[in-house]
Design a protein around this motif. Sequence first.
Motif, PDB file in Angstrom:
ATOM      1  N   GLN A   3      -2.510 -14.159 -20.236  1.00  0.00           N
ATOM      2  CA  GLN A   3      -1.093 -14.054 -20.637  1.00  0.00           C
ATOM      3  C   GLN A   3      -0.411 -15.414 -20.571  1.00  0.00           C
ATOM      4  OE1 GLN A   3       1.641 -11.114 -19.670  1.00  0.00           O
ATOM      5  NE2 GLN A   3       0.527  -9.782 -21.050  1.00  0.00           N
ATOM      6  N   MET A   4      -0.700 -16.168 -19.486  1.00  0.00           N
ATOM      7  CA  MET A   4      -0.087 -17.486 -19.375  1.00  0.00           C
ATOM      8  C   MET A   4      -0.643 -18.439 -20.421  1.00  0.00           C
ATOM      9  SD  MET A   4       2.489 -17.536 -17.598  1.00  0.00           S
ATOM     10  CE  MET A   4       2.959 -19.279 -17.628  1.00  0.00           C
ATOM     11  N   ASP A   5      -1.941 -18.271 -20.742  1.00  0.00           N
ATOM     12  CA  ASP A   5      -2.526 -19.092 -21.809  1.00  0.00           C
ATOM     13  C   ASP A   5      -1.801 -18.868 -23.134  1.00  0.00           C
ATOM     14  OD1 ASP A   5      -4.322 -20.077 -20.071  1.00  0.00           O
ATOM     15  OD2 ASP A   5      -6.048 -18.919 -20.788  1.00  0.00           O
ATOM     16  N   LEU A   6      -1.585 -17.589 -23.409  1.00  0.00           N
ATOM     17  CA  LEU A   6      -0.904 -17.200 -24.642  1.00  0.00           C
ATOM     18  C   LEU A   6       0.478 -17.867 -24.685  1.00  0.00           C
ATOM     19  CD1 LEU A   6      -1.633 -15.276 -26.964  1.00  0.00           C
ATOM     20  CD2 LEU A   6      -0.440 -13.454 -25.732  1.00  0.00           C
ATOM     21  N   HIS A   7       1.167 -17.766 -23.557  1.00  0.00           N
ATOM     22  CA  HIS A   7       2.503 -18.361 -23.443  1.00  0.00           C
ATOM     23  C   HIS A   7       2.444 -19.872 -23.659  1.00  0.00           C
ATOM     24  CE1 HIS A   7       6.484 -19.293 -21.712  1.00  0.00           C
ATOM     25  NE2 HIS A   7       5.867 -20.251 -21.059  1.00  0.00           N
ATOM     26  N   ASN A   8       1.523 -20.526 -22.913  1.00  0.00           N
ATOM     27  CA  ASN A   8       1.477 -21.994 -22.954  1.00  0.00           C
ATOM     28  C   ASN A   8       1.071 -22.523 -24.324  1.00  0.00           C
ATOM     29  OD1 ASN A   8       2.335 -22.409 -20.314  1.00  0.00           O
ATOM     30  ND2 ASN A   8       0.254 -22.124 -19.493  1.00  0.00           N
ATOM     31  N   GLN A   9       0.139 -21.804 -24.934  1.00  0.00           N
ATOM     32  CA  GLN A   9      -0.338 -22.242 -26.233  1.00  0.00           C
ATOM     33  C   GLN A   9       0.772 -22.140 -27.279  1.00  0.00           C
ATOM     34  OE1 GLN A   9      -4.133 -20.277 -26.848  1.00  0.00           O
ATOM     35  NE2 GLN A   9      -4.346 -21.253 -28.875  1.00  0.00           N
ATOM     36  N   GLY A  10       1.462 -20.992 -27.285  1.00  0.00           N
ATOM     37  CA  GLY A  10       2.548 -20.795 -28.243  1.00  0.00           C
ATOM     38  C   GLY A  10       3.694 -21.764 -27.987  1.00  0.00           C
ATOM     39  N   ARG A  11       3.999 -21.974 -26.698  1.00  0.00           N
ATOM     40  CA  ARG A  11       5.096 -22.866 -26.341  1.00  0.00           C
ATOM     41  C   ARG A  11       4.818 -24.291 -26.815  1.00  0.00           C
ATOM     42  NH1 ARG A  11       6.193 -26.334 -22.270  1.00  0.00           N
ATOM     43  NH2 ARG A  11       8.384 -26.590 -21.660  1.00  0.00           N
ATOM     44  N   ALA A  12       3.580 -24.747 -26.616  1.00  0.00           N
ATOM     45  CA  ALA A  12       3.215 -26.105 -27.028  1.00  0.00           C
ATOM     46  C   ALA A  12       3.379 -26.262 -28.539  1.00  0.00           C
ATOM     47  CB  ALA A  12       1.786 -26.407 -26.608  1.00  0.00           C
ATOM     48  N   LYS A  13       2.939 -25.261 -29.265  1.00  0.00           N
ATOM     49  CA  LYS A  13       3.041 -25.295 -30.733  1.00  0.00           C
ATOM     50  C   LYS A  13       4.520 -25.299 -31.151  1.00  0.00           C
ATOM     51  CE  LYS A  13       1.299 -25.278 -34.792  1.00  0.00           C
ATOM     52  NZ  LYS A  13       0.477 -26.392 -35.247  1.00  0.00           N
ATOM     53  N   LEU A  50      -0.658 -14.534 -30.857  1.00  0.00           N
ATOM     54  CA  LEU A  50      -0.597 -15.927 -31.330  1.00  0.00           C
ATOM     55  C   LEU A  50      -0.226 -16.037 -32.802  1.00  0.00           C
ATOM     56  CD1 LEU A  50      -3.290 -18.363 -29.927  1.00  0.00           C
ATOM     57  CD2 LEU A  50      -0.802 -18.438 -29.725  1.00  0.00           C
ATOM     58  N   ASP A  51      -0.690 -15.085 -33.619  1.00  0.00           N
ATOM     59  CA  ASP A  51      -0.395 -15.199 -35.056  1.00  0.00           C
ATOM     60  C   ASP A  51       1.032 -14.778 -35.393  1.00  0.00           C
ATOM     61  OD1 ASP A  51      -0.787 -12.511 -34.640  1.00  0.00           O
ATOM     62  OD2 ASP A  51      -1.735 -12.177 -36.586  1.00  0.00           O
ATOM     63  N   VAL A  52       1.754 -14.281 -34.378  1.00  0.00           N
ATOM     64  CA  VAL A  52       3.192 -14.060 -34.560  1.00  0.00           C
ATOM     65  C   VAL A  52       3.958 -15.256 -33.986  1.00  0.00           C
ATOM     66  CG1 VAL A  52       5.153 -12.621 -33.870  1.00  0.00           C
ATOM     67  CG2 VAL A  52       3.028 -11.541 -34.639  1.00  0.00           C
ATOM     68  N   GLN A  53       3.458 -15.798 -32.882  1.00  0.00           N
ATOM     69  CA  GLN A  53       4.082 -17.000 -32.311  1.00  0.00           C
ATOM     70  C   GLN A  53       4.036 -18.150 -33.305  1.00  0.00           C
ATOM     71  OE1 GLN A  53       3.682 -18.251 -28.240  1.00  0.00           O
ATOM     72  NE2 GLN A  53       2.558 -16.415 -27.655  1.00  0.00           N
ATOM     73  N   HIS A  67       9.282 -18.308 -30.367  1.00  0.00           N
ATOM     74  CA  HIS A  67       9.058 -18.360 -28.929  1.00  0.00           C
ATOM     75  C   HIS A  67      10.131 -17.509 -28.254  1.00  0.00           C
ATOM     76  CE1 HIS A  67       7.455 -20.106 -25.259  1.00  0.00           C
ATOM     77  NE2 HIS A  67       8.673 -20.440 -24.871  1.00  0.00           N
ATOM     78  N   ILE A  68       9.725 -16.340 -27.779  1.00  0.00           N
ATOM     79  CA  ILE A  68      10.692 -15.400 -27.206  1.00  0.00           C
ATOM     80  C   ILE A  68      10.350 -15.103 -25.763  1.00  0.00           C
ATOM     81  CG2 ILE A  68      11.795 -13.155 -27.446  1.00  0.00           C
ATOM     82  CD1 ILE A  68      11.005 -12.983 -30.260  1.00  0.00           C
ATOM     83  N   ALA A 264       5.196 -10.250 -42.409  1.00  0.00           N
ATOM     84  CA  ALA A 264       6.634 -10.075 -42.165  1.00  0.00           C
ATOM     85  C   ALA A 264       6.873  -8.846 -41.299  1.00  0.00           C
ATOM     86  CB  ALA A 264       7.397  -9.960 -43.484  1.00  0.00           C
ATOM     87  N   GLU A 265       6.157  -7.786 -41.601  1.00  0.00           N
ATOM     88  CA  GLU A 265       6.347  -6.542 -40.845  1.00  0.00           C
ATOM     89  C   GLU A 265       5.920  -6.708 -39.387  1.00  0.00           C
ATOM     90  OE1 GLU A 265       4.926  -2.004 -41.557  1.00  0.00           O
ATOM     91  OE2 GLU A 265       5.498  -3.171 -43.345  1.00  0.00           O
ATOM     92  N   ARG A 266       4.824  -7.434 -39.178  1.00  0.00           N
ATOM     93  CA  ARG A 266       4.359  -7.657 -37.799  1.00  0.00           C
ATOM     94  C   ARG A 266       5.379  -8.476 -37.015  1.00  0.00           C
ATOM     95  NH1 ARG A 266      -1.178  -9.897 -36.640  1.00  0.00           N
ATOM     96  NH2 ARG A 266      -0.483  -9.111 -34.632  1.00  0.00           N
ATOM     97  N   VAL A 267       5.905  -9.524 -37.660  1.00  0.00           N
ATOM     98  CA  VAL A 267       6.890 -10.373 -36.985  1.00  0.00           C
ATOM     99  C   VAL A 267       8.158  -9.578 -36.680  1.00  0.00           C
ATOM    100  CG1 VAL A 267       8.368 -12.408 -37.240  1.00  0.00           C
ATOM    101  CG2 VAL A 267       5.985 -12.496 -38.003  1.00  0.00           C
ATOM    102  N   MET A 268       8.631  -8.824 -37.683  1.00  0.00           N
ATOM    103  CA  MET A 268       9.839  -8.021 -37.482  1.00  0.00           C
ATOM    104  C   MET A 268       9.622  -7.006 -36.365  1.00  0.00           C
ATOM    105  SD  MET A 268      12.339  -8.867 -39.541  1.00  0.00           S
ATOM    106  CE  MET A 268      13.375  -7.565 -40.197  1.00  0.00           C
ATOM    107  N   GLY A 269       8.429  -6.412 -36.332  1.00  0.00           N
ATOM    108  CA  GLY A 269       8.126  -5.432 -35.286  1.00  0.00           C
ATOM    109  C   GLY A 269       8.208  -6.067 -33.914  1.00  0.00           C
ATOM    110  N   ALA A 270       7.617  -7.281 -33.794  1.00  0.00           N
ATOM    111  CA  ALA A 270       7.631  -7.976 -32.504  1.00  0.00           C
ATOM    112  C   ALA A 270       9.066  -8.309 -32.080  1.00  0.00           C
ATOM    113  CB  ALA A 270       6.796  -9.251 -32.611  1.00  0.00           C
TER     114      ALA A 270
END
Lengths: 277, 277
Positions: A3-13, A50-53, A67-68, A264-270
């Motif tokens: 979970q933290m990896d996911l966070h850190n990776q998205g945050r860096a991007k 990641l593919d939504v981040q 980044h939410i 778009a639907e996946r992003v909106m859902g998230a």
Amino acid sequence: SSQMDLHNQGRAKFLEFPFVSAPHRALMVNLLSKVEDRLGSQLLPCTLPLDVQHCQNESGTSQASLHIRSGLQSSPVDFILGSWLHCKLPTGAALNITSLIAYLNLSTDAPNFVAELIQSSPTSLILLLDLPPRKDLVLYPDYLQTFYEDSQLDTHRQMLQKLPEVQPYVSSSLYLRSLFSPTRIMIRIETEEGRMEEILKDHIEPVAVEVLGFWLDHCACGGGREVKEEEKAYLKKRDELVKKKSIEIDLGSNLPKLFGPELAERVMGAINDVYNL
Amino acid sequence: SSQMDLHNQGRAKFLEFPFVSAPHRALMVNLLSKVEDRLGSQLLPCTLPLDVQHCQNESGTSQASLHIRSGLQSSPVDFILGSWLHCKLPTGAALNITSLIAYLNLSTDAPNFVAELIQSSPTSLILLLDLPPRKDLVLYPDYLQTFYEDSQLDTHRQMLQKLPEVQPYVSSSLYLRSLFSPTRIMIRIETEEGRMEEILKDHIEPVAVEVLGFWLDHCACGGGREVKEEEKAYLKKRDELVKKKSIEIDLGSNLPKLFGPELAERVMGAINDVYNL
């Protein structure tokens, strides 16, 4: 943890802001750092897929980063949302939007925070910077006085307005115009590229930092604004409407155009999940 | 009757608009005539004492006219208020304000009407023209759509904004900024005297007539907007606050300065009576 990896990776991007100028990037990184410094311990990591981040369309002409982070139960923060969007325009120019918004929850009625920069060319920039009120200012003049009059928020708008390159910007959405406060900074800057970077660094960044500082001190960490039980239903309804309409206006029609209907639907859902809609 | 005499005498004096240019006067007379044509039969005569209907200070440097007519019990009109104010400034120039405002009562939640022209010299004019909403537009997007989106009210603002002599005007009062709608026309016009008269006649008058026409058709005579019993308390409180704050902002500190404390108090008393405050 993963979970933290996911966070850190998205945050860096997210923090790369790869398509905007150095001072534009510096401004956004500065704002996010200030939010994280003060509120980070109250925020959950960003656990979007990641593919939504970070998403892009097939041809790679549109890219976006999202980044939410939701607030802990004990925090007055509902969530913070940072994003950037890049898309190549048919003209050859590119549209770049970067934004940082923060919504508070029902433990307080203090205003939210919005900073958005819309750059449709290196010589043209729209800035939205505001603490959108969460109550009807006409019916609650005390609220107007506390957050907008006594705080002297209007001085920032006045200062930027004095630059000869600055024009008022009027959004085409009447709902957005209604949503924003009377001290909102909604301006359009037209100037040559070098001067634009100077304005970003010398004028916009200091003002954005000031406004965010006021929001952190007096809204997110202000305390003392407990919402009475009988007012909670009103606030809840208003907050939900604001979130719903903001998504509709910002993303509703644009996202499918930019990224195709499925992504778009996946992003909106998230987003809807985080927004609790 | 002596009541009708009082009304007619004050009305005639009001309609003189003795200190403004011919097209400025023609515009104001046109607006009042249109209101009287449509709503006159629902309005009581103006029965303010003559020295309140038309007042001046001892030295004669300040003069004002006040024409107020309350609506009959059966009318949706609470009252209409026409006024002009003239005062010589220490600089030798004169300040002239003319206005026509109309408030509706609790039988409807439709917007009010405001038209105000502030002329601080023959070459400088501020125009406020709006239908101030009577509900929180953020919480009531249907209301926003009905009165401001579907009505295309924003096109008038956009049209005026295209004139090179026109700049947006930002009121120093945050309360007024909050009160006005997102399609408000708040502009400052700076130009030479002859051109100012042309702009008044060719651009401002047609727009003011259009906006007033929409208000007469869809707000004052629109019908079908009955206010539910449970919403009346909200509307009543909001309307009262708006009236109270508007008087405070417009007149509170100015009237005593212009006309001395005694006359100011009589005028304020008369207005408060009509405003039911």
